[in-house]
Design a protein around this motif. Sequence first.
Motif, PDB file in Angstrom:
ATOM      1  N   ALA A  37     -31.049 -39.406  23.974  1.00 61.15           N
ATOM      2  CA  ALA A  37     -29.688 -39.916  24.175  1.00 61.15           C
ATOM      3  C   ALA A  37     -28.675 -39.308  23.218  1.00 61.15           C
ATOM      4  CB  ALA A  37     -29.685 -41.445  24.049  1.00 61.15           C
ATOM      5  N   GLY A  38     -29.052 -39.119  21.953  1.00 58.60           N
ATOM      6  CA  GLY A  38     -28.103 -38.568  20.984  1.00 58.60           C
ATOM      7  C   GLY A  38     -27.604 -37.199  21.385  1.00 58.60           C
ATOM      8  N   PHE A  39     -28.506 -36.338  21.846  1.00 58.99           N
ATOM      9  CA  PHE A  39     -28.109 -35.014  22.301  1.00 58.99           C
ATOM     10  C   PHE A  39     -27.269 -35.105  23.577  1.00 58.99           C
ATOM     11  CE2 PHE A  39     -31.832 -34.013  19.674  1.00 58.99           C
ATOM     12  CZ  PHE A  39     -31.341 -32.946  18.927  1.00 58.99           C
ATOM     13  N   GLU A  40     -27.614 -36.046  24.443  1.00 56.09           N
ATOM     14  CA  GLU A  40     -26.838 -36.234  25.669  1.00 56.09           C
ATOM     15  C   GLU A  40     -25.416 -36.673  25.359  1.00 56.09           C
ATOM     16  OE1 GLU A  40     -30.315 -37.437  28.886  1.00 56.09           O
ATOM     17  OE2 GLU A  40     -29.433 -39.017  27.639  1.00 56.09           O
ATOM     18  N   HIS A  41     -25.263 -37.520  24.337  1.00 60.47           N
ATOM     19  CA  HIS A  41     -23.925 -37.962  23.951  1.00 60.47           C
ATOM     20  C   HIS A  41     -23.073 -36.789  23.473  1.00 60.47           C
ATOM     21  CE1 HIS A  41     -25.471 -41.819  24.629  1.00 60.47           C
ATOM     22  NE2 HIS A  41     -25.722 -42.220  23.392  1.00 60.47           N
ATOM     23  N   ILE A  91     -28.180 -26.742  15.742  1.00 61.66           N
ATOM     24  CA  ILE A  91     -28.527 -27.098  17.119  1.00 61.66           C
ATOM     25  C   ILE A  91     -27.486 -28.051  17.694  1.00 61.66           C
ATOM     26  CG2 ILE A  91     -30.234 -28.303  18.540  1.00 61.66           C
ATOM     27  CD1 ILE A  91     -32.366 -27.262  16.514  1.00 61.66           C
ATOM     28  N   CYS A  92     -27.052 -29.014  16.904  1.00 56.69           N
ATOM     29  CA  CYS A  92     -26.055 -29.986  17.367  1.00 56.69           C
ATOM     30  C   CYS A  92     -24.712 -29.317  17.648  1.00 56.69           C
ATOM     31  CB  CYS A  92     -25.883 -31.103  16.344  1.00 56.69           C
ATOM     32  SG  CYS A  92     -27.259 -32.263  16.279  1.00 56.69           S
ATOM     33  N   VAL A  93     -24.333 -28.342  16.827  1.00 56.98           N
ATOM     34  CA  VAL A  93     -23.093 -27.605  17.071  1.00 56.98           C
ATOM     35  C   VAL A  93     -23.163 -26.892  18.416  1.00 56.98           C
ATOM     36  CG1 VAL A  93     -21.727 -25.602  16.355  1.00 56.98           C
ATOM     37  CG2 VAL A  93     -22.404 -27.318  14.666  1.00 56.98           C
ATOM     38  N   GLN A  94     -24.309 -26.292  18.731  1.00 58.23           N
ATOM     39  CA  GLN A  94     -24.446 -25.582  19.997  1.00 58.23           C
ATOM     40  C   GLN A  94     -24.352 -26.539  21.185  1.00 58.23           C
ATOM     41  OE1 GLN A  94     -28.206 -23.506  19.336  1.00 58.23           O
ATOM     42  NE2 GLN A  94     -27.109 -21.600  18.929  1.00 58.23           N
ATOM     43  N   SER A 115     -20.806 -27.940  21.460  1.00 51.19           N
ATOM     44  CA  SER A 115     -19.817 -26.933  21.851  1.00 51.19           C
ATOM     45  C   SER A 115     -20.007 -26.459  23.290  1.00 51.19           C
ATOM     46  CB  SER A 115     -19.903 -25.723  20.911  1.00 51.19           C
ATOM     47  OG  SER A 115     -19.662 -26.106  19.573  1.00 51.19           O
ATOM     48  N   GLY A 116     -21.032 -26.973  23.967  1.00 51.18           N
ATOM     49  CA  GLY A 116     -21.290 -26.576  25.340  1.00 51.18           C
ATOM     50  C   GLY A 116     -22.068 -25.285  25.471  1.00 51.18           C
ATOM     51  N   ILE A 117     -22.580 -24.763  24.360  1.00 44.94           N
ATOM     52  CA  ILE A 117     -23.364 -23.522  24.398  1.00 44.94           C
ATOM     53  C   ILE A 117     -24.770 -23.788  24.921  1.00 44.94           C
ATOM     54  CG2 ILE A 117     -24.324 -21.671  22.969  1.00 44.94           C
ATOM     55  CD1 ILE A 117     -21.917 -22.115  21.078  1.00 44.94           C
ATOM     56  N   SER A 118     -25.346 -24.924  24.511  1.00 41.71           N
ATOM     57  CA  SER A 118     -26.684 -25.321  24.954  1.00 41.71           C
ATOM     58  C   SER A 118     -26.615 -26.676  25.629  1.00 41.71           C
ATOM     59  CB  SER A 118     -27.648 -25.408  23.767  1.00 41.71           C
ATOM     60  OG  SER A 118     -27.745 -24.184  23.088  1.00 41.71           O
ATOM     61  N   SER A 119     -27.539 -26.929  26.526  1.00 40.50           N
ATOM     62  CA  SER A 119     -27.614 -28.246  27.156  1.00 40.50           C
ATOM     63  C   SER A 119     -28.284 -29.238  26.216  1.00 40.50           C
ATOM     64  CB  SER A 119     -28.422 -28.159  28.450  1.00 40.50           C
ATOM     65  OG  SER A 119     -29.792 -27.879  28.154  1.00 40.50           O
ATOM     66  N   GLY A 173     -31.241 -28.379  23.486  1.00 39.83           N
ATOM     67  CA  GLY A 173     -31.089 -28.715  22.075  1.00 39.83           C
ATOM     68  C   GLY A 173     -32.220 -29.591  21.574  1.00 39.83           C
ATOM     69  N   ALA A 174     -32.601 -30.583  22.371  1.00 40.55           N
ATOM     70  CA  ALA A 174     -33.690 -31.474  21.973  1.00 40.55           C
ATOM     71  C   ALA A 174     -35.001 -30.698  21.842  1.00 40.55           C
ATOM     72  CB  ALA A 174     -33.834 -32.600  22.989  1.00 40.55           C
TER      73      ALA A 174
END
Length: 441
Positions: free
Chosen positions: A240-244, A407-410, A413-417, A421-422
Amino acid sequence: MPARPSRRLTTRLLAIGGAVALIGSTAACSSGGSADTGGKTQITFQTDNAPTTATTTKALVAAFEKANPDITVKVDTRPQGTDGDNLVKTQLSTGEMSDVFGYNSGSLLQALNPDNTLVDLSGESWAQDVDEQYKTTVSTDKGMYGAPFLTSFAGAILYNKKVYDKLGLTVPTTWDEFISNSEKIKSAGGVAPVIQTYGDTWTSQLLVLGDFANITAQQSDWADQYTKHKESYTEEPALAGFEHLAEIKDKGLLNEDFASATQAAGLKMLADGTGAQYPMLTNAIATIQQDNPDAVDDIGAFAIPAANADDTTLTQWQPNSLYIPKTATGDKLTAAKKFVAFANSSEGCTVQNDTSTPGGPYAISSCTLPDSVPPIVSDVAKYVSDKKAGSALEFLSPIKGPNLEKICVQVGSGISSASTGAKQYDQDVVQQAQQLGLQGW
């Protein structure tokens, strides 16, 4: 505050505006030296070199020596971050640690092999007043080794109450409500709904690390299973955190300069109302109080919402702690215990209140917050008193990968899904887990 925003990072946050001077610790007095100086017992107290820590330490030592005229305290300092961690480990292993030292709670403490290096404090009179959640972060099956120093704080959504009041918004208790509020702010125009500040890359992690108490609200043993390599961030509830992070970018809810903005700029946006909501550590209120004192009462905090309101829980960072090494013996041990007890007495707590800005409640009942605290602190304290707060992952598991902020920046920023990222983060922690010798990795 650990890899960020763990303890190593938090120390950096509290020291904004102060250079990190690598003050030599070679002058530290060995506990094995003479116990008497001019008829008094002398002990050494080691702290990090953050300016905020120095202010409180100086006042605390002065008050303690006044109350205990037969004891003197020599203060030694060490660098912050990894350099400081390595120094603590070295001094403990060589028997050269100061008689009392301040250090992290949680996983970094466990790396010090506390059963063999530290004095068990569970039998001290103040120990019965310690908060149970904090106690678990400084204990093993064989003892409790730390005493809290300064307040806890939290990872939350800081928000501008004037913006909320103007638009008729209420504090969200679910993630969907948070997104709805953010979209209403966007529609009103002129205010960035969600502030992100990837110019300071560590700030990108808050929506992931600050969501952790929501994970444990849904699965209480998640941290244990994660440490055993039986849970991962690629699956709910941890995903969920990455999805947010991905969602707030995909829906255009960020400030235009999110890629380059710094934390200082983000806090200014929050304070002046050009930004409405900012995922951040609550001890950032100290910076707002310093730079925008008129705005302190305009800032509140709420837990990063979970999908379901019942699961929404505030993620709490436990305080740093005071420890006594086993090399402190005899009169030095007695004096060291008196110093630790004094820090957690009503008099010692008054010193802490007078010299620092709290980011949340204390972790011991003998210490109470001042009658007047910023609203953000009252908000955090209410989650804790309502038992709707839980410790951050770093206090429950030793695993944290070094590349989470990148990883969170990517992802943000929309660079990674979010899923990419997870997956990257699950791979990022493997080497550390193997270095720690954890089973299952």
